[in-house]
Design an enzyme around this catalytic site. Structure first.
Site, mmCIF file in Angstrom:
data_model
loop_
_atom_site.group_PDB
_atom_site.id
_atom_site.type_symbol
_atom_site.label_atom_id
_atom_site.label_comp_id
_atom_site.label_asym_id
_atom_site.label_seq_id
_atom_site.Cartn_x
_atom_site.Cartn_y
_atom_site.Cartn_z
ATOM 1 N N LEU A 79 0.822 -1.209 0.000
ATOM 2 C CA LEU A 79 0.000 0.000 0.000
ATOM 3 C C LEU A 79 0.856 1.260 0.000
ATOM 4 C CD1 LEU A 79 -2.556 -1.434 2.522
ATOM 5 C CD2 LEU A 79 -3.090 -0.784 0.169
ATOM 6 N N ASP A 118 -8.602 3.710 1.861
ATOM 7 C CA ASP A 118 -8.227 4.448 3.072
ATOM 8 C C ASP A 118 -6.772 4.197 3.442
ATOM 9 O OD1 ASP A 118 -11.024 5.313 3.836
ATOM 10 O OD2 ASP A 118 -11.289 3.127 3.821
ATOM 11 N N HIS A 223 -13.728 -6.930 3.677
ATOM 12 C CA HIS A 223 -12.452 -6.713 2.979
ATOM 13 C C HIS A 223 -11.857 -8.023 2.478
ATOM 14 C CE1 HIS A 223 -8.424 -5.047 2.155
ATOM 15 N NE2 HIS A 223 -8.050 -6.250 2.536
ATOM 16 N N GLU A 383 13.222 10.188 0.520
ATOM 17 C CA GLU A 383 13.948 9.099 -0.148
ATOM 18 C C GLU A 383 13.015 8.002 -0.653
ATOM 19 O OE1 GLU A 383 14.693 10.276 2.877
ATOM 20 O OE2 GLU A 383 16.631 11.266 2.582
HETATM 21 C C1 LIG Z 1 2.391 -1.814 2.951
HETATM 22 C C2 LIG Z 1 1.234 -2.734 3.201
HETATM 23 N N1 LIG Z 1 0.839 -2.967 4.473
HETATM 24 C C3 LIG Z 1 -0.164 -3.812 4.726
HETATM 25 C C4 LIG Z 1 -0.820 -4.448 3.718
HETATM 26 C C5 LIG Z 1 -1.940 -5.447 4.031
HETATM 27 N N2 LIG Z 1 -3.227 -4.865 3.674
HETATM 28 C C6 LIG Z 1 -3.867 -5.191 2.538
HETATM 29 S S1 LIG Z 1 -5.279 -4.359 2.304
HETATM 30 C C7 LIG Z 1 -5.091 -3.514 3.781
HETATM 31 C C8 LIG Z 1 -6.090 -2.475 4.221
HETATM 32 C C9 LIG Z 1 -6.873 -1.945 3.094
HETATM 33 O O1 LIG Z 1 -7.712 -0.909 3.459
HETATM 34 P P1 LIG Z 1 -8.359 -0.018 2.325
HETATM 35 O O2 LIG Z 1 -7.320 0.534 1.443
HETATM 36 O O3 LIG Z 1 -9.247 0.967 2.979
HETATM 37 O O4 LIG Z 1 -9.171 -1.061 1.438
HETATM 38 P P2 LIG Z 1 -10.629 -1.648 1.705
HETATM 39 O O5 LIG Z 1 -10.527 -2.642 2.819
HETATM 40 O O6 LIG Z 1 -11.516 -0.515 2.065
HETATM 41 O O7 LIG Z 1 -10.961 -2.282 0.414
HETATM 42 C C10 LIG Z 1 -3.927 -3.922 4.428
HETATM 43 C C11 LIG Z 1 -3.493 -3.391 5.739
HETATM 44 C C12 LIG Z 1 -0.387 -4.180 2.399
HETATM 45 N N3 LIG Z 1 -0.938 -4.753 1.326
HETATM 46 N N4 LIG Z 1 0.623 -3.308 2.178
HETATM 47 MG MG LIG Z 2 -11.253 1.204 3.060
#
Ligand SMILES: Cc1ncc(C[n+]2csc(CCOP(=O)(O)OP(=O)(O)O)c2C)c(N)n1
Ligand SMILES: [Mg+2]
Length: 662
Positions: A79, A118, A223, A383
């Protein structure tokens, strides 16, 4: 505007999704097997597929979008990376448009849309990139925010109550709200259209409900957890679909997307005609443009690399050598975009008459300004974004732009997630990592890398190259430029390094390791690396003059390149079958060298704040300290046989412990 497969991206919009891979499948001629395989590869985003269907384990629509597949601009998954990649894609458009577009000939003019959730907005790298996009006024970029206020752990307010809109505005973004994003498609489309007319990057804040129509609507469970057959049927009923039917796409949907394809073909034809006219009117520019679009370097780039004889023979910092090699390349090659994370005075990457990449309206207090055609990038102290945005630059019509980043080697630890994603995607670029040793000196242990080389040496598809002098630095650049699906880190010293013009070789660097100083009937092979080559060379001399021991010296700038060589070549360099032990000398953690050496003289602690020379002395990187230890090893081996060292790798400079040691 989309048209896969792309001949050239520059007129087609980049849609960059940091969310679910399935978004792509609808836009291209993939077919249902894609969804089936996606179901196999992922843990639930598209879990409406019944368990009985889809047994593929490999996929062109994997768990997260992957660049290898048609229509996928960049690989996302970690992310926040995607936001930075999107900023890079938008920058690339701005830069190429400023460089090549002419009145009546907009050969490059695409938008970049980036879909985020988010989570991306909480990642540091995304916020660094958001700040830069606002600063540069990248009005060809739209962030499409799926604001469902849910992440994995629950609702967003568990961890974040920022006023996101105000934050984006404060960073120079245009903000558009869509309050009922789950139903108001016209509102979403209007926002996307409005983004095209903005003079700033646009943030489209769309309120949605996760898992809408399912029993877990609005809940974090939606999710990742599978809805199950019953709930999938419910969802279908809610949206007026037949719950008994699977893999059915209404004809209206197919027709809509089919039309997009023929529209794309028309756009492409229009563009080809435009390019023909452009080629007639601006033949030189067009030739350069086409070469770049094909991802090719100009034929004679090797001639720009200085000859050995032109380098200084007196001690020279390798960061200076890197400037001698890279500055003329950057000056002459229009595909090079060179930047630094606020270390212009230290990294030597500027060139005569360089122009900065900047928003042309910006008038800075210090008077350093630029425009979008500029190829020198001030990344600020960001960076991580520097590396991740550079991935976007390198991914834009892969090979059109050759990014060079720079900072102190130690701070490439901040950039590591971006560098890894570059390697994973085969995005060629060079990271200039200066101040790469304890010899950096007074900046102290915070700035002296010990463990970082082990990380980068072990990272797949990355060349970590640590040259020992100017000639080897030239070799490092040649190797990095030839590696057209691989990023490289060139690791360089702050301090003066002796030059070895009679021994060092650019060809040798391209083989990863080579014999720097041969010696018949040697008692020991010393492996020297980068800034610590002086230790190997001086130890060789001292062993011969004071201890009656004959040593050969191997220079070993790049493990991965060495691994590409033949068994015979490797044997000729390291002489695995000789009775002489091999000792590597490098002021880094020893990890990884066990493969090539029987013993190592290395660092088992963090460094220390001392003048560079004193730091080396303090940690025993001094021929007077090293030679007796090598001698003792040689004597032991003579008595016990070299086999006695098997499985007993020796740390001659202290073994790894733990605890605070300053
Ligand atoms: C750097 C990183 N940290 C953790 C994750 C694990 N992860 C996948 S989706 C997510 C949360 C997603 O939240 P959001 O972007 O709001 O998506 P939604 O659940 O609303 O579809 C996490 C913590 C990841 N893919 N990348
Ligand atoms: Mg979300």
């Amino acid at each position: 505007k989309i048209q896969p497969p792309y001949d050239f991206w520059g007129i087609f919009d980049a849609i960059e999704a940091n969310v679910a891979a399935g978004a792509y499948a609808s836009e291209y001629d993939f077919g249902w097997d894609v969804y089936e395989s996606f179901q196999q590869a992922h843990d639930g985003h598209f879990n409406f597929v019944p368990d009985s269907v889809g047994k593929r384990t490999d996929s062109i629509c994997p768990g997260h979008p992957e660049i290898e597949h048609e229509g996928i601009e960049v690989t996302t998954g970690p992310l926040g990376q995607g936001v930075a990649n999107a900023v890079g894609l938008a920058m690339a458009t701005k830069h190429l448009a400023a460089t090549y577009n002419k009145p009546n000939y907009e050969v490059v003019n695409n938008m970049t849309y980036c879909m985020i959730g988010d989570a991306c907005l909480q990642e540091g790298v995304a916020l660094e990139a958001v700040s830069l996009a606002g600063h540069w006024k990248l009005n060809n970029l739209a962030l499409v925010y799926d604001n469902n206020q849910i992440t994995c752990d629950g609702s967003v307010d568990i961890t974040c109550n920022d006023d996101v809109n105000e934050k984006m505005k404060a960073c120079g973004w245009n903000v558009i709200d869509v309050m009922d994003g789950t139903t108001n498609i016209t509102g979403v489309v209007q926002a996307l259209v409005a983004a095209r007319a903005s003079d700033k990057p646009t943030f489209i804040n769309i309120r949605t409900i996760i898992g809408i129509g399912s029993a877990s609507a609005g809940d974090a469970k939606a999710h990742g957890a599978a809805f199950g057959a019953e709930d999938v049927a419910n969802i279908k009923r809610t949206f007026g679909m037949n719950p008994e039917e699977h893999f059915v796409v209404p004809d209206t949907v197919y027709d809509f997307f089919r039309e997009a394809k023929s529209r794309g073909e028309d756009y492409e034809k229009e563009w080809s005609t435009l390019l023909d006219g452009y080629s007639k009117e601006y033949p030189e520019l067009a030739e350069e443009f086409k070469l770049r679009v094909a991802g090719k370097m100009p034929k004679d780039w090797t001639k720009i690399i200085p000859e050995k004889g032109s380098f200084p023979t007196s001690p020279t910092p390798s960061r200076k050598s890197a400037g001698l090699v890279c500055n003329p390349l950057a000056q002459n090659l229009s595909n090079f975009m060179v930047g630094t994370a606020d270390l212009t005075p230290s990294v030597n990457m500027t060139w005569k008459d360089k122009v900065d990449f900047q928003n042309p309206e910006l008038k800075t207090a210090c008077g350093i300004n630029g425009n979008y055609s500029g190829r020198y990038i001030h990344w600020g102290i960001r960076e991580h974004a520097m590396a991740s945005i550079s991935n976007g630059l390198a991914a834009f019509n892969k090979g059109t732009i050759f990014p060079i980043t720079s900072t102190f080697f130690m701070f490439y630890i901040y950039a590591a997630p971006g560098i890894r994603m570059g390697a994973l995607q085969g995005l060629q670029q060079i990271h200039i990592a200066t101040h790469d040793s304890i010899g950096t000196g007074e900046d102290g242990p915070t700035h002296q890398p010990i463990a970082l080389a082990s990380l980068y040496r072990s990272m797949p598809n990355l060349l970590y190259i640590r040259p020992c002098d100017s000639e080897e630095t030239a070799g490092a650049f040649i190797a990095a430029i030839k590696a057209d699906t691989t990023p490289s880190i060139i690791s360089l010293s702050r301090q003066n390094l002796p030059q070895y013009p009679e021994h060092s070789s650019r060809e040798g660097v391209q083989k990863g390791a080579y014999v720097l100083m041969e010696q018949e009937d040697a008692d020991v092979t010393l492996i020297g690396v980068g800034a610590e080559m002086f230790c190997a060379v001086e130890t060789k001399k001292l062993l011969e003059s004071d201890h009656g021991i004959k040593a050969r010296v191997v220079s070993f700038p790049c493990q991965r390149l060495f691994e590409q060589q033949s068994k015979e070549y490797k044997q000729s360099v390291l002489k695995y079958r000789s009775n002489a032990p091999r000792v590597v000398i490098e002021a880094y953690a020893i990890n990884g060298w066990e493969r090539y050496a029987d013993a190592g003289y290395s660092m088992a602690t963090f460094g220390k704040s001392l003048p560079g020379k004193k730091a080396y002395e303090h940690f025993g990187f001094d021929a007077k300290a090293i030679a007796p230890k090598v001698k003792a090893l040689v004597e032991e081996v003579k008595k016990e046989g070299v086999d006695s060292l098997r499985g007993d790798f020796r740390d001659l400079n202290g073994t790894m412990g733990y605890g605070f040691e300053h």
